[in-house]
Design a protein around this motif. Structure first.
Motif, PDB file in Angstrom:
ATOM      1  N   SER A   1       0.850  -1.332  -0.020  1.00 60.51           N
ATOM      2  CA  SER A   1      -0.075   0.032  -0.135  1.00 60.51           C
ATOM      3  C   SER A   1       0.682   1.172   0.102  1.00 60.51           C
ATOM      4  N   VAL A   2       1.849   1.264   0.806  1.00 58.42           N
ATOM      5  CA  VAL A   2       2.865   2.526   0.771  1.00 58.42           C
ATOM      6  C   VAL A   2       3.628   2.613  -0.459  1.00 58.42           C
ATOM      7  N   SER A   3       3.905   1.529  -1.007  1.00 60.60           N
ATOM      8  CA  SER A   3       4.528   1.377  -2.660  1.00 60.60           C
ATOM      9  C   SER A   3       3.340   2.050  -3.529  1.00 60.60           C
ATOM     10  N   LEU A   4       2.294   1.701  -3.542  1.00 60.39           N
ATOM     11  CA  LEU A   4       1.251   1.918  -4.454  1.00 60.39           C
ATOM     12  C   LEU A   4       0.838   3.504  -4.343  1.00 60.39           C
ATOM     13  N   SER A   5       0.648   3.766  -3.390  1.00 63.07           N
ATOM     14  CA  SER A   5       0.488   5.210  -2.750  1.00 63.07           C
ATOM     15  C   SER A   5       1.138   6.279  -3.656  1.00 63.07           C
ATOM     16  N   GLN A   6       2.552   5.752  -3.907  1.00 69.70           N
ATOM     17  CA  GLN A   6       3.481   6.668  -4.788  1.00 69.70           C
ATOM     18  C   GLN A   6       2.898   7.035  -6.324  1.00 69.70           C
ATOM     19  N   LYS A   7       1.720   6.135  -6.661  1.00 73.85           N
ATOM     20  CA  LYS A   7       1.331   6.121  -7.998  1.00 73.85           C
ATOM     21  C   LYS A   7       0.037   6.988  -7.989  1.00 73.85           C
ATOM     22  N   PHE A   8      -0.632   7.275  -6.876  1.00 66.66           N
ATOM     23  CA  PHE A   8      -1.723   7.857  -6.729  1.00 66.66           C
ATOM     24  C   PHE A   8      -1.697   9.580  -7.200  1.00 66.66           C
ATOM     25  N   ASP A   9      -2.633   9.972  -7.835  1.00 67.76           N
ATOM     26  CA  ASP A   9      -2.493  11.452  -8.098  1.00 67.76           C
ATOM     27  C   ASP A   9      -3.225  12.319  -7.205  1.00 67.76           C
ATOM     28  N   SER A  10      -3.032  13.596  -7.375  1.00 70.91           N
ATOM     29  CA  SER A  10      -3.543  14.496  -6.240  1.00 70.91           C
ATOM     30  C   SER A  10      -4.911  14.418  -5.657  1.00 70.91           C
ATOM     31  N   ALA A  11      -5.525  13.670  -6.566  1.00 72.90           N
ATOM     32  CA  ALA A  11      -7.231  13.643  -5.940  1.00 72.90           C
ATOM     33  C   ALA A  11      -7.440  12.784  -5.090  1.00 72.90           C
ATOM     34  N   PHE A  12      -6.421  11.834  -4.675  1.00 71.95           N
ATOM     35  CA  PHE A  12      -6.736  10.821  -3.642  1.00 71.95           C
ATOM     36  C   PHE A  12      -6.803  11.804  -2.194  1.00 71.95           C
ATOM     37  N   ARG A  13      -7.643  11.136  -1.222  1.00 70.36           N
ATOM     38  CA  ARG A  13      -7.725  11.993  -0.197  1.00 70.36           C
ATOM     39  C   ARG A  13      -7.544  10.731   0.885  1.00 70.36           C
ATOM     40  N   LEU A  14      -7.329  11.063   2.246  1.00 68.03           N
ATOM     41  CA  LEU A  14      -7.043   9.911   3.108  1.00 68.03           C
ATOM     42  C   LEU A  14      -7.959   8.673   3.117  1.00 68.03           C
ATOM     43  N   ARG A  15      -9.337   9.195   3.188  1.00 66.82           N
ATOM     44  CA  ARG A  15     -10.321   8.124   3.193  1.00 66.82           C
ATOM     45  C   ARG A  15     -10.408   7.423   1.796  1.00 66.82           C
ATOM     46  N   ASP A  16      -9.806   7.866   0.702  1.00 71.05           N
ATOM     47  CA  ASP A  16      -9.758   7.050  -0.432  1.00 71.05           C
ATOM     48  C   ASP A  16      -8.626   6.096  -0.401  1.00 71.05           C
ATOM     49  N   LYS A  17      -7.686   6.468   0.370  1.00 70.02           N
ATOM     50  CA  LYS A  17      -6.424   5.678   0.535  1.00 70.02           C
ATOM     51  C   LYS A  17      -6.663   4.469   1.440  1.00 70.02           C
ATOM     52  N   LEU A  18      -7.487   4.877   2.476  1.00 68.46           N
ATOM     53  CA  LEU A  18      -7.683   3.755   3.386  1.00 68.46           C
ATOM     54  C   LEU A  18      -8.713   2.713   3.019  1.00 68.46           C
ATOM     55  N   ILE A  19      -9.687   3.150   1.978  1.00 69.13           N
ATOM     56  CA  ILE A  19     -10.746   2.131   1.564  1.00 69.13           C
ATOM     57  C   ILE A  19     -10.035   1.233   0.535  1.00 69.13           C
ATOM     58  N   ILE A  20      -9.089   2.026  -0.272  1.00 68.49           N
ATOM     59  CA  ILE A  20      -8.460   1.261  -1.433  1.00 68.49           C
ATOM     60  C   ILE A  20      -7.224   0.122  -0.634  1.00 68.49           C
ATOM     61  N   ALA A  21      -6.790   0.541   0.223  1.00 69.17           N
ATOM     62  CA  ALA A  21      -5.835  -0.162   1.096  1.00 69.17           C
ATOM     63  C   ALA A  21      -6.321  -1.506   1.441  1.00 69.17           C
ATOM     64  N   PHE A  22      -7.613  -1.427   1.807  1.00 65.31           N
ATOM     65  CA  PHE A  22      -8.565  -2.616   2.249  1.00 65.31           C
ATOM     66  C   PHE A  22      -8.231  -3.585   1.529  1.00 65.31           C
TER      67      PHE A  22
END
Length: 240
Positions: free
Chosen positions: A87-108
Motif C-alpha cells: 500500500s505504501v509503495s502503491l500510494s506513490q502512483k496515486f494522483d493528487s485527487a486521492f484523499r486519506l479516506r480514499d487511500k484507507l478504503i483502497i488499501a483494504f
C-alpha cells in the motif's frame, strides 16, 4: 464526468480476471470454514472484512480452537504485513485527487494481484480507476466464499471433508512450481515443513498454540533462508 466513468470501468475490466481467479479460491475457503465449524454467515463476514487468503486460512483454526486474541493478531500481523508495504509503495502512483479516506478504503483491498495490476499502469492512476479495480476482486472473494459455504451446507459430510482440503492443495500448487525452479525457495519451504512437523510431533513443542506455531515457523524459516542466501545489492556486488 465522462473521463471518470471511463477510468472507473477500465478499473472494473482490469479487475475481472482477478475476480474470476478469486472465486475458486474463496469457494474452497467457504467449504473449509464450514468444515471447521463456522456458519456460512460467519465465513462471509471473515472474507468481507479481511480479503486475505493466507491470513484467513491461518485464522480459522485459531478461532475455532479457542486461541487468544493476541495469538490471532500476531499471526495476522506476520502473514499480512506485506500488504502494508504494498500500500505504501502503491500510494506513490496515486494522483493528487486521492484523499486519506480514499487511500484507507483502497488499501483494504490491496492484494498481491491488485497491487501487480495497479503498479503496472503507466504513470499515475486516478481514484476512479482504483475503485473500479478493487470492486470486482472484492465481490469475487466475498461471493466465492458464500457460494462455497452454502454449497458445503448442502453437500454430504464426506464431500465437505474431502473438499475442505482443496484450499491447502491450492497453496501447495502455488509453492511447488516456484520451489522447483529455485532451490533457495525449496530449502526455505523445507525448513518451514520440518519446523511444523517438530511442533506437531515433539512432546514439549506440541503444547505451543497453533497460531504461534505459524508465526515461529514462518519467521524462523525466513530468517534462516536470509542468512543462508543473502541478497547482495548491485553496489556491493560491483565492489566485490
Amino acid at each position: 464526468m465522462e473521463k471518470e466513468k471511463s477510468t472507473f470501468f477500465a478499473g472494473v475490466k482490469a479487475g475481472l480476471p482477478i475476480c474470476f481467479g478469486y472465486l475458486s479460491v474463496a469457494f474452497a475457503f467457504g467449504i473449509f470454514a464450514l468444515s471447521s465449524g463456522l456458519s456460512p454467515v460467519q465465513a462471509l463476514l471473515i472474507s468481507a472484512t479481511n480479503v486475505t487468503s493466507a491470513g484467513q486460512l491461518a485464522a480459522v483454526p485459531i478461532m475455532v480452537g479457542g486461541g487468544t486474541l493476541i495469538e490471532l493478531a500476531a499471526s495476522q500481523l506476520m502473514i499480512n504485513l506485506r500488504y502494508a508495504l504494498m500500500s505504501v509503495s502503491l500510494s506513490q502512483k496515486f494522483d493528487s485527487a486521492f484523499r486519506l479516506r480514499d487511500k484507507l478504503i483502497i488499501a483494504f483491498v490491496v492484494t498481491d494481484e491488485v497491487f501487480a495490476v495497479a503498479s503496472s499502469q503507466p504513470g499515475e492512476v486516478d481514484k476512479k480507476y482504483m475503485y473500479g479495480l478493487i470492486l470486482t476482486p472484492f465481490l469475487g472473494w466475498s461471493g466465492g466464499t458464500i457460494l462455497g459455504a452454502v454449497a458445503g451446507s448442502l453437500l454430504p459430510a464426506v464431500v465437505i471433508s474431502a473438499l475442505g482440503i482443496a484450499i491447502y492443495a491450492m497453496f501447495i500448487a502455488i509453492v511447488i512450481p516456484v520451489a522447483r525452479e529455485d532451490y533457495k525457495t525449496l530449502i526455505c519451504v523445507a525448513i518451514a515443513v520440518v519446523l511444523s512437523l517438530a511442533f506437531h510431533f515433539l512432546p514439549l513443542l506440541r503444547e505451543v498454540p497453533g497460531g504461534f506455531v505459524v508465526i515461529i515457523c514462518s519467521v524462523a524459516a525466513s530468517a534462516l533462508a536470509a542468512l543462508l542466501f543473502p541478497i547482495h545489492s548491485e553496489k556491493g556486488a560491483a565492489e566485490e
